[in-house]
Structure formats: C-alpha cells, structure tokens
Design an enzyme around this catalytic site. Structure first.
Site, PDB file in Angstrom:
ATOM      1  N   VAL A 155      24.030   3.326  13.591  1.00 38.41           N
ATOM      2  CA  VAL A 155      24.384   2.145  14.382  1.00 38.41           C
ATOM      3  C   VAL A 155      24.168   2.465  15.873  1.00 38.41           C
ATOM      4  CG1 VAL A 155      26.240   0.540  14.998  1.00 38.41           C
ATOM      5  CG2 VAL A 155      25.987   1.286  12.630  1.00 38.41           C
ATOM      6  N   ASN A 156      24.582   3.645  16.288  1.00 36.10           N
ATOM      7  CA  ASN A 156      24.364   4.053  17.687  1.00 36.10           C
ATOM      8  C   ASN A 156      22.883   4.013  18.043  1.00 36.10           C
ATOM      9  OD1 ASN A 156      27.092   4.564  17.904  1.00 36.10           O
ATOM     10  ND2 ASN A 156      26.905   6.773  17.627  1.00 36.10           N
ATOM     11  N   CYS A 204       0.831  -1.212   0.000  1.00 35.43           N
ATOM     12  CA  CYS A 204       0.000   0.000   0.000  1.00 35.43           C
ATOM     13  C   CYS A 204       0.861   1.255   0.000  1.00 35.43           C
ATOM     14  CB  CYS A 204      -0.985  -0.061   1.172  1.00 35.43           C
ATOM     15  SG  CYS A 204      -0.958   1.284   2.348  1.00 35.43           S
ATOM     16  N   CYS A 212       1.180   3.303   3.068  1.00 31.10           N
ATOM     17  CA  CYS A 212       1.990   2.634   4.098  1.00 31.10           C
ATOM     18  C   CYS A 212       3.470   2.835   3.803  1.00 31.10           C
ATOM     19  CB  CYS A 212       1.682   1.142   4.134  1.00 31.10           C
ATOM     20  SG  CYS A 212      -0.061   0.796   4.394  1.00 31.10           S
ATOM     21  N   HIS A 227      37.131   6.868  11.104  1.00 34.11           N
ATOM     22  CA  HIS A 227      36.831   8.310  11.076  1.00 34.11           C
ATOM     23  C   HIS A 227      38.124   9.085  10.817  1.00 34.11           C
ATOM     24  CE1 HIS A 227      32.645   8.046  12.216  1.00 34.11           C
ATOM     25  NE2 HIS A 227      32.929   7.327  13.284  1.00 34.11           N
ATOM     26  N   HIS A 250      25.430  -5.804   8.529  1.00 32.33           N
ATOM     27  CA  HIS A 250      24.719  -4.521   8.631  1.00 32.33           C
ATOM     28  C   HIS A 250      25.445  -3.428   7.879  1.00 32.33           C
ATOM     29  CE1 HIS A 250      22.525  -5.897  12.434  1.00 32.33           C
ATOM     30  NE2 HIS A 250      21.614  -5.584  11.535  1.00 32.33           N
ATOM     31  N   LYS A 301      25.070   4.798  24.310  1.00 31.36           N
ATOM     32  CA  LYS A 301      25.079   5.160  22.888  1.00 31.36           C
ATOM     33  C   LYS A 301      24.224   6.410  22.699  1.00 31.36           C
ATOM     34  CE  LYS A 301      27.010   1.370  20.909  1.00 31.36           C
ATOM     35  NZ  LYS A 301      27.842   0.859  22.013  1.00 31.36           N
ATOM     36  N   ARG A 346      33.459  -2.284  24.558  1.00 29.44           N
ATOM     37  CA  ARG A 346      34.164  -1.227  23.819  1.00 29.44           C
ATOM     38  C   ARG A 346      35.445  -1.777  23.159  1.00 29.44           C
ATOM     39  NH1 ARG A 346      35.129   3.971  25.916  1.00 29.44           N
ATOM     40  NH2 ARG A 346      34.151   4.757  24.041  1.00 29.44           N
TER      41      ARG A 346
HETATM   42  P1  FAD Z   1      31.538   3.254  19.355  1.00 31.26           P
HETATM   43  O1  FAD Z   1      30.229   3.265  18.675  1.00 31.26           O
HETATM   44  O2  FAD Z   1      32.452   2.154  19.052  1.00 31.26           O
HETATM   45  O3  FAD Z   1      32.250   4.625  19.018  1.00 31.26           O
HETATM   46  C1  FAD Z   1      33.621   4.851  19.347  1.00 31.26           C
HETATM   47  C2  FAD Z   1      33.835   6.311  19.595  1.00 31.26           C
HETATM   48  O4  FAD Z   1      33.596   7.045  18.399  1.00 31.26           O
HETATM   49  C3  FAD Z   1      32.848   6.913  20.596  1.00 31.26           C
HETATM   50  O5  FAD Z   1      33.317   6.757  21.885  1.00 31.26           O
HETATM   51  C4  FAD Z   1      32.806   8.365  20.179  1.00 31.26           C
HETATM   52  O6  FAD Z   1      33.914   9.064  20.708  1.00 31.26           O
HETATM   53  C5  FAD Z   1      32.981   8.304  18.683  1.00 31.26           C
HETATM   54  N1  FAD Z   1      31.708   8.347  17.944  1.00 31.26           N
HETATM   55  C6  FAD Z   1      30.491   7.877  18.320  1.00 31.26           C
HETATM   56  N2  FAD Z   1      29.586   8.107  17.362  1.00 31.26           N
HETATM   57  C7  FAD Z   1      30.240   8.725  16.356  1.00 31.26           C
HETATM   58  C8  FAD Z   1      29.833   9.221  15.094  1.00 31.26           C
HETATM   59  N3  FAD Z   1      28.563   9.143  14.682  1.00 31.26           N
HETATM   60  N4  FAD Z   1      30.773   9.797  14.318  1.00 31.26           N
HETATM   61  C9  FAD Z   1      32.056   9.902  14.723  1.00 31.26           C
HETATM   62  N5  FAD Z   1      32.497   9.453  15.907  1.00 31.26           N
HETATM   63  C10 FAD Z   1      31.590   8.874  16.717  1.00 31.26           C
HETATM   64  N6  FAD Z   1      27.739  -3.755  17.146  1.00 31.26           N
HETATM   65  C11 FAD Z   1      26.574  -4.435  17.136  1.00 31.26           C
HETATM   66  O7  FAD Z   1      26.145  -4.907  18.180  1.00 31.26           O
HETATM   67  N7  FAD Z   1      25.846  -4.554  15.983  1.00 31.26           N
HETATM   68  C12 FAD Z   1      26.279  -4.043  14.803  1.00 31.26           C
HETATM   69  O8  FAD Z   1      25.640  -4.194  13.779  1.00 31.26           O
HETATM   70  C13 FAD Z   1      27.525  -3.350  14.780  1.00 31.26           C
HETATM   71  N8  FAD Z   1      28.044  -2.865  13.621  1.00 31.26           N
HETATM   72  C14 FAD Z   1      29.306  -2.327  13.608  1.00 31.26           C
HETATM   73  C15 FAD Z   1      29.878  -1.939  12.403  1.00 31.26           C
HETATM   74  C16 FAD Z   1      31.183  -1.443  12.351  1.00 31.26           C
HETATM   75  C17 FAD Z   1      31.787  -1.067  11.036  1.00 31.26           C
HETATM   76  C18 FAD Z   1      31.923  -1.313  13.566  1.00 31.26           C
HETATM   77  C19 FAD Z   1      33.332  -0.793  13.537  1.00 31.26           C
HETATM   78  C20 FAD Z   1      31.356  -1.686  14.773  1.00 31.26           C
HETATM   79  C21 FAD Z   1      30.054  -2.203  14.811  1.00 31.26           C
HETATM   80  N9  FAD Z   1      29.457  -2.622  16.015  1.00 31.26           N
HETATM   81  C22 FAD Z   1      28.236  -3.234  16.005  1.00 31.26           C
HETATM   82  C23 FAD Z   1      30.100  -2.315  17.307  1.00 31.26           C
HETATM   83  C24 FAD Z   1      29.485  -1.055  17.921  1.00 31.26           C
HETATM   84  O9  FAD Z   1      29.163  -0.096  16.916  1.00 31.26           O
HETATM   85  C25 FAD Z   1      30.439  -0.354  18.880  1.00 31.26           C
HETATM   86  O10 FAD Z   1      31.667  -0.165  18.254  1.00 31.26           O
HETATM   87  C26 FAD Z   1      30.684  -1.093  20.177  1.00 31.26           C
HETATM   88  O11 FAD Z   1      29.446  -1.415  20.766  1.00 31.26           O
HETATM   89  C27 FAD Z   1      31.504  -0.227  21.161  1.00 31.26           C
HETATM   90  O12 FAD Z   1      30.791   0.957  21.419  1.00 31.26           O
HETATM   91  P2  FAD Z   1      31.410   2.265  22.046  1.00 31.26           P
HETATM   92  O13 FAD Z   1      30.559   2.723  23.158  1.00 31.26           O
HETATM   93  O14 FAD Z   1      32.830   2.054  22.381  1.00 31.26           O
HETATM   94  O15 FAD Z   1      31.300   3.387  20.898  1.00 31.26           O
END
Ligand code: FAD
Length: 516
Positions: free
Chosen positions: A453-454, A42, A45, A387, A424, A469, A376
């Site tokens: 992702v966050n 739809c 939707c 990044h 993903h 996150k 982490r």
């Molecule tokens: P992270 O998300 O690892 O971020 C690290 C640091 O980057 C943060 O502390 C902050 O300083 C900085 N940061 C945060 N957001 C941003 C932003 N938007 N732009 C720039 N800098 C930023 N986990 C899963 O459970 N499922 C998934 O599908 C998944 N996919 C992932 C894909 C990739 C490519 C990677 C590298 C990791 C993935 N992870 C996934 C892991 C998850 O995203 C985190 O890396 C992990 O949970 C650790 O989180 P963290 O709190 O250390 O912050």
C-alpha cells in the site's frame, strides 16, 4: 471489461494506456515514457509482467522524469493504438522522449531480460542520450567537477549537496539522483573516481561512498550500513529539512500548531503510542461503527469478531481492557440477527460509568499526527492497531494463525469508512491470506501488504509531505532488516523484520506519553 482483463492496473504504478489517453500520455509530455505493448494472452507477456511491475515500483520516484505505461494490444478497442505504432510482436517496449511529437513511434528499447537492475540501467542510458528538450524534472546525470561544486551553493538554494563517489561504470550515483528528484532541499551529484583533484583533495578512498557537502564547505561521510543505492536513498530522503516536493508548502512546527488548532505533540518517530491506539478505538467504536444505526448479518458477525480479538489482544491499560471485556460479553450474548448502535452505545457509556472501566473520549493523535488536519490520524491508527494485534497474538501464543487478520479483514470490509481502501484490502486478502499458516507469517503478511500500500500511495495527494511513504522500517530503525543480494540489489531479511516487528509492536514497547 477489457481494462480488467489486462495485465496491469493503476495500482501497479503503471499508466494503463488506451485509445482515450494515449495522446495525452505520450505526446508533448514533460516526462519521457517507457511503453510496453503486450497481448494479455501471450505467455511471455504474462511472464514479463511481474518484472515490469517490480521495475515500476523500483523507479516510482523517477516518474516526473520518466514514467512507465503499458497497453494491452489484445483488447479490441486498443487495436488502432498498437497498429498505429507498428507493433507486431509482443511484448515490445519503446522509449518515448519527453515532448514527443504526434508522429513519433518511439525508440526501440531492449527488454530481453527479466533483471530489473539491467532494465533500470538501460533507462538511464536512454535518459543520458536524451536529445533536447531534456525532461525538465530530470536532474543532471553527468559527473560533476570541482568547478561545479565550488560554485554550487551560489546558484542552488538547497540545504544539502550529496556527492556520490564512484567508478565510471557504476550507476549508483545516477540512480540516487533520480530517487531524490521529488525531494526538496537536497541535490545529488556523482563524482568519478578518476576525478583525481577532488578525490585527493577530499581524501576519498572508498568507491562507492557518499558525502554530504554543506554550504560552509564541510564534508561529512553519510553513514549507511551498506554502500549501496537503496541505503543512500533512504538516508538522504530522511535528512533533516528534506521533504517531498510538489506538495502544499513544507510546513514548520509553527504552522502545524496553527493549522490543526491543536498543540503539536512532540514525539519519537520510531515509537508506538498508546494514545494513537486509544484514539483509534474511540473513533472506530464511537464514530465509524456509529454510522450504522442497525448492525446486522455480516456486519454483526464482523463486529463480534473484532471486539473479541480486541478483548484478547489489545495491549491496553486495565481500564480499557475492562471496558472491552464488558462490551465483548454483552455482544457475544446477543443471539438475535441484529442490534442497534444505540444499544451498543449504551453499553459503551454505561460501562464507562464504573470508575475502573473506561474508553477515553476524543482523539489525541501523537505518532499519527499529520501536518494538516486531513492527513494521517485514523488510518494511521488503524494500521498501528492491526500490527499491534498480530504481534500480541503471536506473543500471547494464539492458536489460530488467521484469527486477527480475518477479524481485521471483516471489520475493514463491513465498516472501514474509506471504501476504496476496503476494496483494495479485500483484493489482497483474497489473493494471499490463505498462505498465512503460522502466527509469525500473519505478522509478516500484514507488514508486506502494508508496504505494498505504501508503494502504491508514494507521491499520492493523501501523502503527508513530512511523512513520505517509504518501504518500512527504514535502515536507521532496523539496520539488520536490510541487506543486499550479490548484485547489490536491496533485499529484506524477513527473519530480522519479524524480530523487529515483534519487539517494535510488543506491549512493553508502547509509549504512554500524552495519556489522560
Ligand atoms: P500509514 O501507512 O498509515 O502507517 C502508519 C504507521 O505504521 C507509519 O507511520 C509507520 O510507523 C508504520 N508502518 C508503515 N509501514 C509499515 C509496514 N509495512 N509495517 C508495519 N508498520 C508500518 N489509502 C489510500 O489512499 N488508498 C488505499 O487503498 C488505502 N488502503 C488502506 C487500507 C487499510 C487497511 C488501511 C488501514 C489504510 C489504507 N489507506 C489507503 C490509508 C493509507 O494506507 C494510510 O494509512 C494513510 O495515508 C496515512 O498514512 P501515514 O503516513 O500515516 O502512514
């Protein structure tokens, strides 16, 4: 399958309903549930689905009180579910009370808008008129009174009480209350501007405004750039002592030291650390890639691109750059269609024998430390590395806008140990990597996908309670990145975000504490 043909997946923070789970989700649930009944064919939707997804992401913190679900009535196997609720037109949205009975068909919910803000307000209206039993996770939404505040700390053991002063019609106080419901050590109450006693006594003149009330009776204004919902929520979620609840106990520094068996390294939360970047390289090259005894075909191409990009843009110390350079020239000379990890390891080890070439052994996480050993660290380091590389490519005036992202995509696809992450990430890359046509848009693409992702992982088990996150960077890190639209809804200033990222991840900002 039909599940895949639907308009939503679990990644959207929307529960995908089916015959199998409909009872367990809707009946006797401790949260209220909003359900969209739709048909995947739809047009309305399809047009509404991005709105519903934004709503889900916007109120994901409210889940324990009110959750969002959707069911595809066009799927044969769901027909009984939809006819059972008497659904004839799509989309139809219904509101199910917490603790709904098996014969409940839900309440009508007016969805005739694409305005997320209006939908959010209607959800609050529904919650406020919620009959008993009230969803237990939902904090009180009615305005507070002088009497409640006077005795607040006698009955509540939280560290912070946030008071949001606002007009009767404003929803901000209730929105922020719900935004904070998964956080411990903070409570939020709204005070109406008509509550003259309190307003005069406390000398409040601006509506909305937010004040912190301490157990000692002190009142301090919460500093925000803009007096709006998102700004209050960001600031309150990040007050000292505030952690996400429902997780293994909030940890103190003492426990941190014991549980990781490594000394906790104090660090600046808004810094980028070389120690994390080097630890990431170490883990990636000596552990992750080492899982492949033979590297061939696609994986070999991925590895070559990865090392080549690192050699060009890794913002590293001269010793590390020199090591990358020698690995790169060796690797680019391998013309066969496979190499053994042993051969690569020999280059890594041999090069390291020369005094001015080295890749430090071992992991030494700093900005990526977690409050538990499994939190982490490496994935955090990976994001940080990628990044930094997109930013270095921009600052160094690279020529191919997709060079870094494509190398990253291939590395993740071929080697990244978290396979679900890799899948993903591949989906996001397939969807929109083609849109990247400048070095700046590469930087922004990675930033916005990381935030997606966050969004998906907020509240997940893998989230460190001490590092919730969030949509990043928070306002205290980059005030100019955040603005509001005319209606008060949050909006990123992409221009400012770009400037921020270029400086935050630039080689001159990288901190060298804790290096050997
Ligand atoms: P992270 O998300 O690892 O971020 C690290 C640091 O980057 C943060 O502390 C902050 O300083 C900085 N940061 C945060 N957001 C941003 C932003 N938007 N732009 C720039 N800098 C930023 N986990 C899963 O459970 N499922 C998934 O599908 C998944 N996919 C992932 C894909 C990739 C490519 C990677 C590298 C990791 C993935 N992870 C996934 C892991 C998850 O995203 C985190 O890396 C992990 O949970 C650790 O989180 P963290 O709190 O250390 O912050």
């Amino acid at each position: 399958s039909a599940a895949e043909a639907g308009l939503y997946t679990a990644s959207d923070q929307v529960i995908v309903l089916s015959q199998e789970n409909v009872e367990s989700v809707l009946i006797n649930s401790s949260a209220a549930v909003l359900v969209e009944f739709y048909a995947s064919w739809c047009g309305h939707c399809i047009a509404f689905s991005p709105v519903y997804k934004s709503l889900a992401s916007d109120i994901k913190e409210w889940k324990p009180a009110v959750d969002l679900a959707a069911v595809d009535c066009a799927a044969e196997e769901n027909r009984k579910v939809c006819t059972g609720f008497g659904i004839r037109a799509y989309p139809t949205i219904k509101f199910f009370h917490a603790y709904s009975k098996a014969d409940s068909t839900g309440q009508a919910f007016k969805a005739s808008t694409h305005d997320v803000r209006v939908l959010r307000h209607r959800i609050i209206d529904k919650l406020e008129s919620h009959e008993e039993p009230w969803p237990p996770a939902c904090p009180p939404l009615e305005p507070t009174s002088q009497a409640e505040i006077d005795s607040f700390f006698e009955t509540n053991s939280v560290q912070h009480l946030a008071l949001i002063f606002e007009d009767t019609k404003s929803y901000i106080g209730r929105e922020v209350t719900l935004d904070l419901l998964q956080y411990e050590n903070v409570a939020v109450r709204r005070v109406l501007s008509t509550e003259e006693g309190l307003v005069t006594k406390l000398g409040v003149t601006e509506f909305p405004s937010c004040y912190l009330y301490s157990p000692q009776g002190n009142l301090t204004r919460l500093k925000v750039n803009i007096e709006a919902r998102t700004f209050y929520s960001y600031a309150l979620q990040r007050l000292p002592g505030v952690v996400r609840s429902g997780k293994p106990l909030p940890v103190t520094l003492d426990i941190l030291t014991n549980s990781t068996e490594e000394p906790w390294r104090p660090f600046n939360r808004s810094g980028v650390y070389m120690a994390d970047l080097e630890s990431t390289l170490h883990y990636s090259l000596r552990v992750e890639v080492a899982a492949h005894t033979l590297i061939k075909g696609e994986a070999l191409t991925s590895l070559k691109k990865y090392i080549s990009v690192l050699t060009k843009y890794f913002p590293g110390r001269p010793v590390v750059m020199s090591l990358l350079k020698s690995v790169n020239s060796w690797l680019q000379n391998q013309t066969g269609d496979e190499i053994s990890y042993e051969a690569l390891k020999e280059i890594l080890d041999n090069s390291a024998q020369s005094p001015d070439t080295a890749l430090p052994e071992g992991e030494r996480w700093v900005g990526c430390q977690g409050s538990r050993p499994h939190l982490r660290r490496y994935p955090c380091g990976m994001w940080t590395l990628f990044h930094a590389l997109t930013v270095q490519a921009k600052n160094a005036g690279g020529t191919d806008p997709q060079e870094v992202l494509s190398a990253m995509r291939n590395y993740v696809h071929s080697f990244f140990g978290c396979r679900a992450c890799a899948e993903h990430f591949e989906i996001m890359a397939t969807e929109s990597l083609v849109e990247v046509n400048t070095l700046s848009s590469a930087v922004l693409w990675l930033w916005s996908r990381h935030n997606r992702v966050n969004n998906r992982l907020a509240g997940d088990l893998s989230e460190d309670p001490n590092f919730p996150k969030i949509q990043w960077p928070p306002p205290e890190m980059c005030p100019a990145c955040h603005t509001v639209k005319e209606n008060g809804e949050h909006k990123w200033s992409q221009e400012q975000v770009l400037l921020f990222l270029l400086s935050h991840f630039s080689s001159s900002s990288i901190l060298t504490d804790y290096l050997e």
